[in-house]
Design a protein around this motif. Sequence first.
Motif, PDB file in Angstrom:
ATOM      1  N   MET A   1      11.851  11.578   6.018  1.00 24.76           N
ATOM      2  CA  MET A   1      11.299  10.528   6.993  1.00 24.76           C
ATOM      3  C   MET A   1       9.982  10.122   6.621  1.00 24.76           C
ATOM      4  SD  MET A   1      10.633  10.677  11.035  1.00 24.76           S
ATOM      5  CE  MET A   1      12.235  10.848  11.698  1.00 24.76           C
ATOM      6  N   LYS A   2       9.447   8.802   6.530  1.00 26.97           N
ATOM      7  CA  LYS A   2       8.245   8.202   5.927  1.00 26.97           C
ATOM      8  C   LYS A   2       7.447   8.313   7.291  1.00 26.97           C
ATOM      9  CE  LYS A   2       9.887   4.873   2.867  1.00 26.97           C
ATOM     10  NZ  LYS A   2       9.840   3.565   2.673  1.00 26.97           N
ATOM     11  N   THR A   3       6.240   8.681   6.921  1.00 26.88           N
ATOM     12  CA  THR A   3       5.098   8.449   7.909  1.00 26.88           C
ATOM     13  C   THR A   3       4.738   7.040   8.432  1.00 26.88           C
ATOM     14  OG1 THR A   3       3.276   8.411   6.381  1.00 26.88           O
ATOM     15  CG2 THR A   3       3.856  10.641   6.848  1.00 26.88           C
ATOM     16  N   LEU A   4       3.995   7.014   9.242  1.00 27.60           N
ATOM     17  CA  LEU A   4       3.799   5.487   9.690  1.00 27.60           C
ATOM     18  C   LEU A   4       2.810   4.873   8.617  1.00 27.60           C
ATOM     19  CD1 LEU A   4       3.385   3.411  11.899  1.00 27.60           C
ATOM     20  CD2 LEU A   4       1.452   4.655  13.010  1.00 27.60           C
ATOM     21  N   ALA A   5       1.866   5.619   8.110  1.00 25.72           N
ATOM     22  CA  ALA A   5       1.078   5.359   6.972  1.00 25.72           C
ATOM     23  C   ALA A   5       1.824   4.590   5.991  1.00 25.72           C
ATOM     24  CB  ALA A   5      -0.098   6.104   6.611  1.00 25.72           C
ATOM     25  N   GLU A   6       2.934   5.705   5.638  1.00 24.38           N
ATOM     26  CA  GLU A   6       3.617   5.226   4.376  1.00 24.38           C
ATOM     27  C   GLU A   6       4.551   3.909   4.645  1.00 24.38           C
ATOM     28  OE1 GLU A   6       4.824   9.712   2.573  1.00 24.38           O
ATOM     29  OE2 GLU A   6       5.736   8.654   4.106  1.00 24.38           O
ATOM     30  N   PHE A   7       5.098   3.895   5.827  1.00 25.91           N
ATOM     31  CA  PHE A   7       5.858   2.656   6.215  1.00 25.91           C
ATOM     32  C   PHE A   7       5.180   1.435   6.043  1.00 25.91           C
ATOM     33  CE2 PHE A   7       7.167  -0.319   9.504  1.00 25.91           C
ATOM     34  CZ  PHE A   7       8.556  -0.385   8.885  1.00 25.91           C
ATOM     35  N   VAL A   8       3.837   1.171   6.757  1.00 23.98           N
ATOM     36  CA  VAL A   8       2.987  -0.070   6.880  1.00 23.98           C
ATOM     37  C   VAL A   8       2.718  -0.264   5.391  1.00 23.98           C
ATOM     38  CG1 VAL A   8       0.973  -0.890   7.779  1.00 23.98           C
ATOM     39  CG2 VAL A   8       2.456   0.485   9.306  1.00 23.98           C
ATOM     40  N   LYS A   9       2.394   0.719   4.917  1.00 25.32           N
ATOM     41  CA  LYS A   9       1.544   0.339   3.271  1.00 25.32           C
ATOM     42  C   LYS A   9       2.773  -0.112   2.375  1.00 25.32           C
ATOM     43  CE  LYS A   9      -1.403   2.049  -0.203  1.00 25.32           C
ATOM     44  NZ  LYS A   9      -2.279   3.337  -0.773  1.00 25.32           N
ATOM     45  N   GLN A  10       3.886   0.432   2.643  1.00 25.89           N
ATOM     46  CA  GLN A  10       5.055   0.021   1.508  1.00 25.89           C
ATOM     47  C   GLN A  10       5.385  -1.348   2.054  1.00 25.89           C
ATOM     48  OE1 GLN A  10       8.480   2.467   1.598  1.00 25.89           O
ATOM     49  NE2 GLN A  10       9.589   0.963   0.386  1.00 25.89           N
ATOM     50  N   ARG A  11       5.449  -1.547   3.510  1.00 21.90           N
ATOM     51  CA  ARG A  11       6.010  -2.946   3.892  1.00 21.90           C
ATOM     52  C   ARG A  11       5.040  -3.997   3.415  1.00 21.90           C
ATOM     53  NH1 ARG A  11      10.597  -2.986   7.105  1.00 21.90           N
ATOM     54  NH2 ARG A  11      10.608  -5.207   6.859  1.00 21.90           N
ATOM     55  N   ARG A  12       3.791  -3.592   3.908  1.00 20.79           N
ATOM     56  CA  ARG A  12       2.963  -4.599   3.365  1.00 20.79           C
ATOM     57  C   ARG A  12       2.853  -5.092   2.097  1.00 20.79           C
ATOM     58  NH1 ARG A  12      -1.948  -4.335   1.019  1.00 20.79           N
ATOM     59  NH2 ARG A  12      -2.082  -2.091   1.227  1.00 20.79           N
ATOM     60  N   LYS A  13       2.841  -3.969   1.123  1.00 20.92           N
ATOM     61  CA  LYS A  13       2.994  -4.534  -0.219  1.00 20.92           C
ATOM     62  C   LYS A  13       4.412  -5.297  -0.496  1.00 20.92           C
ATOM     63  CE  LYS A  13      -0.217  -1.086  -1.803  1.00 20.92           C
ATOM     64  NZ  LYS A  13      -0.384   0.011  -2.941  1.00 20.92           N
ATOM     65  N   GLU A  14       5.317  -4.966   0.055  1.00 19.76           N
ATOM     66  CA  GLU A  14       6.534  -5.747  -0.274  1.00 19.76           C
ATOM     67  C   GLU A  14       6.524  -7.127   0.167  1.00 19.76           C
ATOM     68  OE1 GLU A  14       9.569  -3.795   2.154  1.00 19.76           O
ATOM     69  OE2 GLU A  14       9.666  -1.989   0.844  1.00 19.76           O
ATOM     70  N   VAL A  15       5.643  -7.529   1.015  1.00 20.85           N
ATOM     71  CA  VAL A  15       5.503  -8.972   1.437  1.00 20.85           C
ATOM     72  C   VAL A  15       4.258  -9.592   0.758  1.00 20.85           C
ATOM     73  CG1 VAL A  15       6.553  -9.055   3.723  1.00 20.85           C
ATOM     74  CG2 VAL A  15       4.150  -8.231   3.424  1.00 20.85           C
ATOM     75  N   ASN A  16       3.688  -8.715  -0.293  1.00 19.83           N
ATOM     76  CA  ASN A  16       2.497  -9.099  -1.047  1.00 19.83           C
ATOM     77  C   ASN A  16       1.499  -9.632  -0.416  1.00 19.83           C
ATOM     78  OD1 ASN A  16       1.486  -9.345  -3.615  1.00 19.83           O
ATOM     79  ND2 ASN A  16       2.227 -11.487  -3.978  1.00 19.83           N
ATOM     80  N   LEU A  17       1.024  -8.691   0.529  1.00 16.47           N
ATOM     81  CA  LEU A  17      -0.349  -9.182   1.190  1.00 16.47           C
ATOM     82  C   LEU A  17      -1.296  -8.042   1.270  1.00 16.47           C
ATOM     83  CD1 LEU A  17       1.208 -10.261   4.695  1.00 16.47           C
ATOM     84  CD2 LEU A  17       0.297 -11.722   2.986  1.00 16.47           C
ATOM     85  N   THR A  18      -2.514  -8.406   1.050  1.00 19.13           N
ATOM     86  CA  THR A  18      -3.654  -7.610   0.997  1.00 19.13           C
ATOM     87  C   THR A  18      -3.904  -7.091   2.321  1.00 19.13           C
ATOM     88  OG1 THR A  18      -5.480  -9.254   1.338  1.00 19.13           O
ATOM     89  CG2 THR A  18      -4.870  -8.650  -0.773  1.00 19.13           C
TER      90      THR A  18
END
Length: 71
Positions: A1-18
């Motif tokens: 299971m991913k942590t909240l931190a990992e989830f948000v960072k990964q998803r943010r990078k997937e949509v290519n946003l700083t």
Amino acid sequence: MKTLAEFVKQRRKEVNLTQEEFAERAGVALTVVRKIEQGKTNMNLDKVNQVLAMFGHELAPVDFRELQTNE
């Protein structure tokens, strides 16, 4: 299971946003995104949910005792 931190960072990078761009689109301060991605534990639930809403998710309190009885 991913942590909240990992989830948000990964998803943010997937949509290519700083972090800055993401914070602006989520309607939160840059410090909120940084704190989430750093795994800080003392966060405002409303602000966390503003960030998670960008991905169609929401975080809610859970009664730990209920989790134990359901296992």
